[in-house]
Write an enzyme that holds these catalytic residues in place. Structure first.
Site, PDB file in Angstrom:
ATOM      1  NE  ARG A 116       0.377   1.588   4.411  1.00 45.94           N
ATOM      2  CZ  ARG A 116       1.153   2.508   4.973  1.00 45.94           C
ATOM      3  NH1 ARG A 116       1.714   3.447   4.230  1.00 45.94           N
ATOM      4  NH2 ARG A 116       1.386   2.496   6.281  1.00 45.94           N
ATOM      5  CD  GLU A 215      -2.172   7.196   9.577  1.00 48.91           C
ATOM      6  OE1 GLU A 215      -2.517   6.099  10.020  1.00 48.91           O
ATOM      7  OE2 GLU A 215      -1.011   7.593   9.573  1.00 48.91           O
ATOM      8  NE  ARG A 219      -2.279   5.381   4.465  1.00 48.83           N
ATOM      9  CZ  ARG A 219      -1.974   4.897   5.676  1.00 48.83           C
ATOM     10  NH1 ARG A 219      -2.236   3.637   5.968  1.00 48.83           N
ATOM     11  NH2 ARG A 219      -1.420   5.687   6.594  1.00 48.83           N
ATOM     12  CB  CYS A 261       1.741   9.344  10.365  1.00 49.44           C
ATOM     13  SG  CYS A 261       2.929   8.605  11.516  1.00 49.44           S
ATOM     14  CB  THR A 263       5.990   6.564  10.434  1.00 50.48           C
ATOM     15  OG1 THR A 263       4.565   6.435  10.233  1.00 50.48           O
ATOM     16  CG2 THR A 263       6.287   6.876  11.875  1.00 50.48           C
ATOM     17  NE  ARG A 270       1.882  -1.880   7.023  1.00 51.61           N
ATOM     18  CZ  ARG A 270       1.815  -3.171   7.380  1.00 51.61           C
ATOM     19  NH1 ARG A 270       2.910  -3.852   7.677  1.00 51.61           N
ATOM     20  NH2 ARG A 270       0.645  -3.779   7.440  1.00 51.61           N
ATOM     21  NE  ARG A 299       2.828  -1.835  11.120  1.00 53.62           N
ATOM     22  CZ  ARG A 299       2.188  -0.812  10.539  1.00 53.62           C
ATOM     23  NH1 ARG A 299       0.963  -0.958  10.085  1.00 53.62           N
ATOM     24  NH2 ARG A 299       2.791   0.360  10.403  1.00 53.62           N
ATOM     25  CD  GLU A 304       0.122   1.690  13.395  1.00 54.98           C
ATOM     26  OE1 GLU A 304      -0.833   2.173  12.788  1.00 54.98           O
ATOM     27  OE2 GLU A 304       1.160   2.305  13.575  1.00 54.98           O
TER      28      GLU A 304
HETATM   29  P1  ADP Z   1      -1.477  -0.022   6.981  1.00 50.19           P
HETATM   30  O1  ADP Z   1      -2.616   0.329   6.087  1.00 50.19           O
HETATM   31  O2  ADP Z   1      -0.660   1.111   7.496  1.00 50.19           O
HETATM   32  O3  ADP Z   1      -0.632  -1.102   6.386  1.00 50.19           O
HETATM   33  P2  ADP Z   1      -2.344  -1.867   9.109  1.00 50.19           P
HETATM   34  O4  ADP Z   1      -1.039  -2.463   9.475  1.00 50.19           O
HETATM   35  O5  ADP Z   1      -3.297  -1.488  10.189  1.00 50.19           O
HETATM   36  O6  ADP Z   1      -2.225  -0.539   8.283  1.00 50.19           O
HETATM   37  O7  ADP Z   1      -3.076  -2.929   8.106  1.00 50.19           O
HETATM   38  C1  ADP Z   1      -4.350  -2.584   7.615  1.00 50.19           C
HETATM   39  C2  ADP Z   1      -5.138  -3.853   7.310  1.00 50.19           C
HETATM   40  O8  ADP Z   1      -4.463  -4.596   6.272  1.00 50.19           O
HETATM   41  C3  ADP Z   1      -5.251  -4.804   8.504  1.00 50.19           C
HETATM   42  O9  ADP Z   1      -6.583  -5.327   8.507  1.00 50.19           O
HETATM   43  C4  ADP Z   1      -4.288  -5.918   8.199  1.00 50.19           C
HETATM   44  O10 ADP Z   1      -4.736  -7.156   8.731  1.00 50.19           O
HETATM   45  C5  ADP Z   1      -4.309  -5.946   6.681  1.00 50.19           C
HETATM   46  N1  ADP Z   1      -3.042  -6.437   6.111  1.00 50.19           N
HETATM   47  C6  ADP Z   1      -1.821  -5.869   6.226  1.00 50.19           C
HETATM   48  N2  ADP Z   1      -0.893  -6.602   5.574  1.00 50.19           N
HETATM   49  C7  ADP Z   1      -1.551  -7.667   5.024  1.00 50.19           C
HETATM   50  C8  ADP Z   1      -1.161  -8.798   4.238  1.00 50.19           C
HETATM   51  N3  ADP Z   1       0.111  -8.978   3.844  1.00 50.19           N
HETATM   52  N4  ADP Z   1      -2.125  -9.685   3.870  1.00 50.19           N
HETATM   53  C9  ADP Z   1      -3.419  -9.504   4.236  1.00 50.19           C
HETATM   54  N5  ADP Z   1      -3.872  -8.457   4.974  1.00 50.19           N
HETATM   55  C10 ADP Z   1      -2.941  -7.556   5.366  1.00 50.19           C
HETATM   56  N1  DAR Z   2      -0.219   5.272  16.473  1.00 52.97           N
HETATM   57  C1  DAR Z   2       0.701   6.315  16.121  1.00 52.97           C
HETATM   58  C2  DAR Z   2       1.150   6.164  14.657  1.00 52.97           C
HETATM   59  C3  DAR Z   2       2.460   5.511  14.391  1.00 52.97           C
HETATM   60  C4  DAR Z   2       2.702   5.146  12.945  1.00 52.97           C
HETATM   61  N2  DAR Z   2       1.532   4.439  12.336  1.00 52.97           N
HETATM   62  C5  DAR Z   2       0.651   5.081  11.563  1.00 52.97           C
HETATM   63  N3  DAR Z   2       0.863   6.268  11.090  1.00 52.97           N
HETATM   64  N4  DAR Z   2      -0.501   4.462  11.254  1.00 52.97           N
HETATM   65  C6  DAR Z   2       1.850   6.276  17.117  1.00 52.97           C
HETATM   66  O1  DAR Z   2       2.450   7.326  17.328  1.00 52.97           O
HETATM   67  O2  DAR Z   2       2.101   5.215  17.649  1.00 52.97           O
END
Ligand code: ADP
Ligand code: DAR
Length: 346
Positions: A116, A215, A219, A261, A263, A270, A299, A304
Site C-alpha cells: 500500500r 488516515e 490509501r 504521519c 513515518t 508499506r 506487526r 497496527e
Molecule cells: P497499513 O494500512 O498502514 O498497512 P495496518 O497495518 O493497520 O495498516 O493494516 C491494515 C489492514 O491490512 C489490517 O486489517 C491488516 O490485517 C491488513 N493487512 C496488512 N498486511 C496484510 C497482508 N500482507 N495480507 C493480508 N492483509 C494484510
Molecule cells: N499510532 C501512532 C502512529 C504511528 C505510525 N503508524 C501510523 N501512522 N498508522 C503512534 O504514534 O504510535
C-alpha cells in the site's frame, strides 16, 4: 495538556518520539506558531499527549506543518528514517527494476501479500486540518477517478455514509473495511465528522482497494493470496499511474509524498506479507536479528498495534523515506527470503 497551552507533563515511562524530542525549549519556541490553515503545535501533538503509549505521537495538519514545526518533526524524521533536513527523496515505481521472484512458490509460508501507499491531494490540508467541505470534495473527486478505472482495476466505490449492514459485513469479512475509532487517529483529529466523506473502492477481483479519507486521503492497496510480490507491486504501480492522471498528489523533492504521519513520508509505502514462521516464533532474538538486518518491521496480523496469532506475522519494510518504492519492496522481499531460509533450517 491544559487549555493554557502549557508544556505537557509526560510521565517518566513515556517512550514516544514526542516525549523524546519535545523539550521545554522546543515547546517554548513552537507553542504560539500556527500554519496558514490555523494548525497549531497543540493540534500536532494532541495524539501523543492523549495516548502516552504512542510510538511517534505527532501528526502534520498540512505540508506547511513540516516547516513551521520543523524543530519537532526534523529529529523525529531523522531518527525514524535516518533522513536529514538537507536530504532529498527519489521515487521509482518501475516494476522492471525489482528483482523479486516468489520466495515461496509452494505456498508453505506466505499466506498473503499486500503493498500500500498513502497519498494526499495537492494544495489541500491533510486529514487533521481538512474542513468537512474539503473532505467531501476529496471523496467526490477521488471516487470519480476510481469509477473511471477499467480492465482489471474496474470495480465499485462504497461510501461509508449510508452503507448497508450486508455490504459492511462483507467488506469486514474480506478484511477490506478500515476500522473506525482508532484512538490515535481520533486524538489527531482524523476521525472528525465520521463516517462522512469516507469510503472504500475495490475492483471486481478484490485484489485492488482504495481507502478514501482514512488516515490519509487515499490509501492505494494491491493485495492477493500467496507470495507473488512482483505481481502485487506491478498492479499497484499501474493503478497509481492511472489515478494520477485525474488526481494530483502532494509531493515535495525533500519529503516525497506528503502524509499526515511522519513515518509514512517519502514513498508512503508499506509492503507486507502475512507469513507463518512457527519455529522462528520460538526464537525472537534470531527473528529480530534478521528483520533488523533487512530494515523490516514486525506487526500482528490484524493491523497496527495488534498481536501475531499462531506463529503468523505481518512482516513489512520499515524504511519509507530516502529510499525508492522499488527499494522498499526489495527490502521486504530479501528479508522474507532470509526468514524462510532460517525457518527451513530450524
Ligand atoms: P497499513 O494500512 O498502514 O498497512 P495496518 O497495518 O493497520 O495498516 O493494516 C491494515 C489492514 O491490512 C489490517 O486489517 C491488516 O490485517 C491488513 N493487512 C496488512 N498486511 C496484510 C497482508 N500482507 N495480507 C493480508 N492483509 C494484510
Ligand atoms: N499510532 C501512532 C502512529 C504511528 C505510525 N503508524 C501510523 N501512522 N498508522 C503512534 O504514534 O504510535
Amino acid at each position: 495538556m491544559s487549555q493554557k497551552n502549557e508544556f505537557p507533563n509526560f510521565p517518566a515511562d513515556c517512550k514516544s518520539m514526542l516525549c523524546k524530542y519535545l523539550t521545554k525549549e522546543v515547546f517554548e519556541e513552537l507553542k504560539d506558531k500556527k500554519t496558514s490553515n490555523g494548525f497549531t503545535l497543540k493540534d500536532a501533538i494532541n495524539s501523543g499527549v492523549k495516548n502516552i503509549d504512542s510510538g511517534i505521537g505527532v501528526y502534520a495538519g498540512d505540508e506547511e506543518s513540516y516547516t513551521v514545526f520543523a524543530k519537532l518533526f526534523d529529529p523525529i524524521i531523522q531518527e525514524y528514517h535516518g533522513f536529514g533536513p538537507n536530504d532529498s527523496h527519489k521515487s521509482n515505481l518501475n516494476p522492471d527494476d525489482l528483482d523479486a521472484p516468489n520466495p515461496d512458490p509452494e505456498g508453505k509460508y506466505i499466506i498473503s501479500t499486500r503493498i500500500r501507499v498513502g497519498r494526499n491531494v495537492a494544495n489541500l490540508p491533510l486529514g487533521p486540518a481538512i474542513t468537512k467541505d474539503q473532505r467531501n470534495q476529496v471523496e467526490q473527486d477521488v471516487s470519480a477517478a476510481l469509477n473511471n478505472l477499467d480492465d482489471k482495476l474496474a470495480g465499485t466505490y462504497y461510501p461509508l455514509t449510508g452503507m448497508s449492514e450486508s455490504v459492511s459485513a462483507q467488506l469486514i469479512a474480506d478484511h477490506f473495511l478500515f476500522k473506525a475509532g482508532d484512538r490515535f487517529l481520533e486524538a489527531a483529529g482524523l476521525n472528525r465528522d465520521w463516517p462522512q466523506g469516507r469510503g472504500i473502492y475495490h475492483n471486481d477481483e478484490k485484489t485492488f482497494l482504495v481507502w478514501v479519507n482514512e488516515e490519509d486521503q487515499l490509501r492505494i492497496i494491491s493485495m492477493q493470496m500467496g507470495g507473488d510480490i512482483k505481481e502485487v507491486f506491478t498492479r499497484l504501480a499501474t493503478a497509481i499511474k492511472e489515478i494520477e492522471k485525474k488526481v494530483t498528489f502532494s509531493y515535495s523533492p525533500h519529503l516525497g509524498y506528503i502524509t499526515s504521519c511522519p513515518t509514512n513520508l517519502g514513498t508512503a509505502m508499506r509492503a507486507s506479507v502475512h507469513i507463518a514462521l512457527p519455529k522462528l516464533a520460538k526464537d525472537m532474538e534470531t527473528f529480530k536479528a534478521i528483520t533488523d538486518k533487512h530494515h523490516l518491521q514486525i506487526r500482528g496480523i490484524h493491523g497496527e498495534h495488534s498481536e501475531s496469532e499462531g506463529g503468523v506475522y505481518d512482516i513489512s519494510n520499515r524504511r519509507r523515506l530516502g529510499v525508492t518504492e522499488v527499494q522498499c519492496v526489495q527490502d521486504m522481499h530479501d528479508g522474507v527470503v532470509a526468514l524462510i531460509e532460517k525457518e527451513k533450517s530450524l
